[in-house]
Scaffold this active site. Structure first.
Site, short mmCIF file in Angstrom:
data_model
loop_
_atom_site.label_atom_id
_atom_site.label_comp_id
_atom_site.label_asym_id
_atom_site.label_seq_id
_atom_site.Cartn_x
_atom_site.Cartn_y
_atom_site.Cartn_z
N ILE A 215 -3.96 -8.41 -2.89
CA ILE A 215 -2.59 -8.56 -2.40
C ILE A 215 -2.06 -7.25 -1.80
O ILE A 215 -1.01 -7.24 -1.16
CB ILE A 215 -1.68 -9.11 -3.52
N HIS B 242 -0.26 -9.73 -14.39
CA HIS B 242 0.83 -9.28 -15.26
C HIS B 242 0.33 -9.10 -16.68
O HIS B 242 1.08 -8.67 -17.55
CB HIS B 242 2.00 -10.26 -15.22
N1 GLN Z 1 1.65 -5.79 -1.40
C1 GLN Z 1 2.34 -5.62 -2.62
C2 GLN Z 1 1.40 -5.09 -3.69
O1 GLN Z 1 0.30 -5.47 -3.71
C3 GLN Z 1 2.95 -6.92 -3.11
C4 GLN Z 1 3.66 -6.75 -4.42
C5 GLN Z 1 4.47 -7.93 -4.85
O2 GLN Z 1 4.28 -9.03 -4.43
N2 GLN Z 1 5.38 -7.74 -5.73
O3 GLN Z 1 1.79 -4.31 -4.55
ZN ZN Z 2 3.25 -10.44 -5.81
#
Ligand code: GLN
Ligand code: ZN
Length: 749
Positions: free
Chosen positions: A425, A688
Site C-alpha cells: 500500500i 493493525h
Molecule cells: N500509502 C499510505 C501508506 O502506506 C496509506 C496509508 C493509509 O491508508 N492510512 O502508509
Molecule cells: Zn490504509
C-alpha cells in the site's frame, strides 16, 4: 440538587506530550512493568482533573481516561469480551490489550471508525452467548481517585444503546439490541454504586442517535432511559448525543425521566428546542464551542445562541460541542506558528477557557477577560488569486478520463502484469533509524543533504527487499514522510503544521493534523524525485504515492469560512499538477490514497449524496488529467465501504485496494452486490495487528477472493501501509503473501 454549569463532555487522554502512548508502548515491549504503566495513567488523570477544575469548570468529567479505547473499556467493564481472550490466561490488563492488538495467533477485535471522526474504536462482539456482568470498577475507581484529590467528577459512560448499536453480532441474524434489558440491569447496578459513592451526576453518551435510526432503535432509547431514570437511588443523568442533529431522539430524551440533555449546536446549528415541553424541567447543556476543529469561537455569536435557549429549558449550561478528544491539548505549546494563523486558533485548553467565559457571560458576569477575548483580532485567511481563478474555470470535462476498459487494455499492454498482481500500500516500516534521522534533521544535527542521502539508502533497501520477496508492483516505501497528510501539508502553501498538536487516532497511535488555514497551492513538485530515484533502481514498475484531497481535508483541521468542496478543489488541483509531473518523469502507476473517504460521510442519509458528489469530484479532479496508459490506484481503509460502493465506482480509479482482512473479507460480498467492474485488491494481511499471517491464512482469503473477482482484476496486497509494523513481521508476511499468490495462480492457469 447540584447544577451542571459550565463543563466539557470529554478531554484528550494521551497526555500533553503523548506520555500515555510512550508508556503503553514501553509496557508492550516489556521495558516497564504494569505498576509503572498504571502510575503513568494515574498521573495523567490527576493532571487532567486538576487542570479542568482550576480552569473554572463547574463540572469536571470523569472516566474519560483509557489505556486504549473507551468502547473496549465498556466491553471489558461489562464482561463482554469474547471468551477467546480470557482463555489465553493473561492478567486483566493484558487480556484487555490482547483484545485490542491480538495475541499470538489470536486475532484482535475489529477496529473501525468512530462515527465521522478520525478516531477508531474496537468493535464489541456480542451474541446469544453474551452474559453481561459488572466485571470491573473503572468508573468507580476513577471517581474515588478524583475524590481523593478533592475533585467531584461526573463519570462519563458510553450509553447502553450506542454500545449495542456499535457492536457486531457473533451469529448471523442476531440483533445486539435484544440484549438491552440484560445490559440495563448492569448499568442500573453501576449507577446505583456510583450514587452510593457520592457521584452527583453521570454522563451517558449516545452519539449513535446523531445518525438516522429506526423506530425500534428510538424505542430502545426510550426504554433505556425510562428504566435508568426510574431507578430509586441514582445520580442525576446527563445524556449526550453529539456529532450531529439528534433529530427525533431529542424528543425522546426530552420526555425521558433524566435531568439533562446535551445538544451539539456546532455540528447541528439548526437544532431547535421549540415544541419540546419535556425540556422545561431539564438542563440543556449547550455545545457551543467546536470540539472538532481548532478555530476560536465567535463568542458573541455563541452567547446569542445560548441566550435564545433560555426560555426552553429549566437551565442552560455551556459546554464544548462534543468530547475534546479530537483536538490537541494546548495552543500555548506551539511556538513556531505564524502569528496570523495562531491568532485564529484555540486548542482544548483554550476551548475550556472559552466555555468558562461563555458561562460567565450567560450568567451576566462578563468580566474584563471576556472583553479582551472578544476584542482580540482574527486575521483574514491567506488568499491566492491564481488558484481561485483556476477553481472557477473548472468544467465537467476536467473530471473525465477515457472509459475504463480502454484504459485497462492500454495499461496491460504497457505494464504486462501477471494475474493476481502483488503490491503493497505504500509505506514500509518506519525504523528507529529513520525516525532518528528525521529528529536530527529537525534539531539541526543533520543537514538536508545527509538526511536525503539516508532516505535514498532506505529506499534502495526497500526496493531490494521487494525484488527479493518477488512483488510485482513496487513502492519506494515513504521513508521521507512523517505522516501521509502532514507530509503534503508541509509542502503545500495554505497549511500550517504544529509541534505538539497530537490527537489520538486509535490505541497508542496519534496523528498531528495540519491546519488548513488559507488558499492552497503547490510551490514545487513534492514526491517526484523520490519516486524517480526508486524507479531508477528497478525494472519493475514503481507506484507514485499521493494522499487524496478528501483524506487531506479529513485529517487536517480545515478552514470553516468556505464550503469544504471549494477547499477540496484547491487541494485536488495541486495533486493534479503533481501527477502530471510524475508522469513526465516516467511514472506509469500512481496511487492516490483516500482512506478517509468514508469518514467524512455525513451521519444522516439526507446529506450524503451532496457530500459524495464533491468528494468523488475532488478525487476525479486530482486524477483525471492522467494519460489513459497511467494506471491510477486508490486505497481505502479504516471503514466498512459497503454502503458507498457506487461512490467508489465513481472515483473511476483503475485499481482499488481496500482493507478487508480483519473483517474476514466481508467487502467481497459488497463488491459483488454492487457489480464492481474495476480491478480490486482486498487486503489479505491485517497490518493493525503484530500477528504474521501464515501462507495458509492468505491462501484461504484468496480462495474466497477469486470466487468473487476474476483473476485479471484481482490484486493481492496488505490491508494498509506497513509503516507501523517492524521488519520482523513484515518480511515473513510479505513472503507468505507472494507464496500464497503463486499457489492460487497455479490453480487458475
Ligand atoms: N500509502 C499510505 C501508506 O502506506 C496509506 C496509508 C493509509 O491508508 N492510512 O502508509
Ligand atoms: Zn490504509
Amino acid at each position: 440538587m447540584t447544577t451542571i454549569g459550565t463543563t466539557v463532555l470529554g478531554y484528550p487522554r494521551i497526555g500533553p506530550r503523548r506520555e500515555l502512548k510512550r508508556a503503553v508502548e514501553q509496557y508492550w515491549a516489556g521495558r516497564i512493568d504494569q505498576a509503572a504503566l498504571l502510575e503513568v495513567g494515574r498521573g495523567l488523570r490527576a493532571a487532567t482533573w486538576a487542570e479542568l477544575r482550576d480552569a473554572g469548570l463547574d463540572s469536571v468529567p470523569g472516566n474519560t481516561f483509557s489505556f486504549y479505547d473507551h468502547v473496549l473499556d465498556t466491553a471489558a467493564l461489562f464482561d463482554a469480551l469474547p471468551s477467546r481472550f480470557a482463555a489465553i490466561g493473561l492478567s486483566p490488563l493484558d487480556t484487555y490489550f490482547a483484545a485490542a492488538r491480538g495475541y499470538g495467533q489470536e486475532p484482535p477485535l475489529e477496529l473501525t471508525k468512530w462515527f465521522d471522526t478520525n478516531y477508531h474504536y474496537l468493535v464489541p462482539e456480542l451474541g446469544p452467548e453474551t452474559v453481561f456482568r459488572l466485571a470491573g470498577d473503572k468508573p468507580l475507581a476513577e471517581f474515588r481517585e478524583a475524590l481523593d484529590q478533592g475533585i467531584v467528577t461526573r463519570p462519563v459512560l458510553l450509553g447502553p444503546v450506542t454500545f449495542l448499536l456499535l457492536a457486531k453480532p457473533t451469529a448471523s441474524g442476531f440483533d445486539p439490541l435484544s440484549l438491552l434489558d440484560r445490559l440495563l440491569d448492569v448499568y442500573a447496578e453501576l449507577l446505583t454504586r456510583l450514587h452510593a459513592e457520592g457521584a452527583p451526576w453521570v454522563q451517558l453518551d449516545e452519539p449513535a442517535f446523531a445518525a438516522d435510526r429506526t423506530s425500534a432503535e428510538l424505542d430502545a432509547l426510550r426504554r433505556a432511559y425510562a428504566r435508568l431514570g426510574g431507578l430509586a437511588e441514582r445520580p442525576q443523568l446527563l445524556v449526550t448525543g453529539y456529532y450531529g442533529d439528534l433529530g427525533p431522539a431529542l424528543a425522546v430524551l426530552a420526555d425521558a425521566p433524566i435531568e439533562a440533555v446535551a445538544v451539539d449546536f456546532v455540528a447541528a446549528p439548526g437544532s431547535s428546542l421549540a415544541g419540546l415541553p419535556g425540556l422545561r424541567d431539564k438542563t440543556v447543556v449547550a455545545g457551543l464551542v467546536d470540539s472538532r476543529n481548532v478555530w476560536r469561537t465567535d463568542l458573541p455569536a455563541a452567547l446569542a445562541t445560548a441566550r435564545a435557549l433560555l426560555g426552553f429549558a429549566r437551565q442552560v449550561a455551556v459546554s464544548a460541542s462534543a468530547t475534546l478528544l479530537h483536538v490537541p491539548y494546548d495552543l500555548d505549546a506551539e511556538t513556531a506558528l505564524q502569528p496570523k494563523v495562531r491568532e485564529r486558533l484555540a486548542f482544548a485548553r483554550q476551548k475550556v477557557r472559552e466555555v468558562v467565559l461563555l458561562g460567565a457571560a450567560l450568567a451576566g458576569e462578563a468580566g474584563a477577560d471576556w472583553t479582551v477575548e472578544v476584542a482580540r483580532p482574527s486575521p483574514a485567511p491567506r488568499r491566492d488569486d491564481v488558484v481561485r481563478a483556476r477553481v472557477s474555470a473548472l468544467r465537467p470535462e476536467h473530471l473525465d478520463r477515457v472509459p475504463f476498459e480502454q484504459r485497462a487494455a492500454a495499461q496491460q499492454e504497457l505494464l504486462g502484469l501477471p494475474l493476481l498482481a502483488t503490491t503493497t500500500i505504500g509505506s514500509f516500516p518506519q525504523t528507529e533509524q529513520i525516525r532518528r534521522s528525521r529528529a536530527e534533521l529537525r534539531s539541526g544535527a543533520l543537514d538536508t543533504c545527509v538526511y536525503e542521502q539516508r532516505m535514498c539508502e532506505e529506499i534502495a533497501r526497500v526496493i531490494a527487499l521487494q525484488e527479493d520477496v518477488g512483488l510485482d508492483v513496487l513502492v519506494h516505501g515513504e521513508p521521507e514522510r512523517n505522516d501521509m497528510v502532514q507530509y503534503f501539508a508541509e509542502h503545500l502553501d495554505g497549511f500550517a503544521t504544529t509541534q505538539h498538536g497530537w490527537v489520538q487516532s486509535y490505541g497508542s497511535r496519534c496523528v498531528r493534523p495540519p491546519v488548513l488555514h488559507g488558499d492552497v497551492s503547490r510551490p514545487a513538485p513534492i514526491t517526484v524525485r523520490w519516486t524517480t530515484y526508486a524507479q531508477g533502481l528497478t525494472t519493475k514498475p514503481v507506484k507514485g504515492m499521493l494522499t487524496g484531497p478528501v483524506t487531506i481535508l479529513a485529517w487536517s483541521f480545515v478552514r470553516d469560512d468556505q464550503p469544504l468542496a471549494e477547499t477540496a478543489s484547491q487541494v485536488a488541483l495541486a495533486l493534479r499538477d503533481e501527477i502530471g509531473d510524475l508522469e513526465a518523469a516516467g511514472t506509469h502507476i500512481v496511487q492516490v490514497d483516500e482512506p478517509a473517504l468514508r469518514e467524512l460521510l455525513p451521519l444522516r442519509e439526507a446529506q450524503r449524496s451532496a457530500y459524495l458528489a464533491w468528494a468523488v469530484g475532488a478525487f476525479r479532479l486530482a486524477t483525471a488529467g492522467a494519460a489513459p496508459t497511467t494506471q491510477v490506484h486508490t486505497h481505502l481503509c479504516y471503514s466498512e465501504f459497503g454502503d458507498v460502493m457506487s461512490a467508489i465506482e465513481g472515483l473511476d480509479a483503475d485499481v482499488t485496494t481496500i482493507e478487508a482482512a480483519r473483517s474476514g473479507m466481508e467487502i467481497l460480498g459488497d463488491l459483488q452486490a454492487a457489480g464492481f467492474a474495476r480491478a480490486v485488491g482486498p487486503g489479505v494481511y491485517d497490518i493493525h495487528s503484530p500477528r504474521v499471517p501464515s501462507e495458509d491464512d492468505i491462501v484461504a482469503l484468496l480462495t474466497e477472493a477469486v470466487r468473487a473477482v476474476p483473476g485479471e482484476r484481482l490484486w493481492v496486497n496488505p490491508d494498509c501501509g506497513l509503516k507501523t509494523r517492524g521488519y520482523a513481521e513484515v518480511e515473513p508476511a510479505l513472503r507468505h503473501l507472494v507464496a500464497a499468490t503463486r499457489r492460487i495462480r497455479a490453480t487458475l492457469q
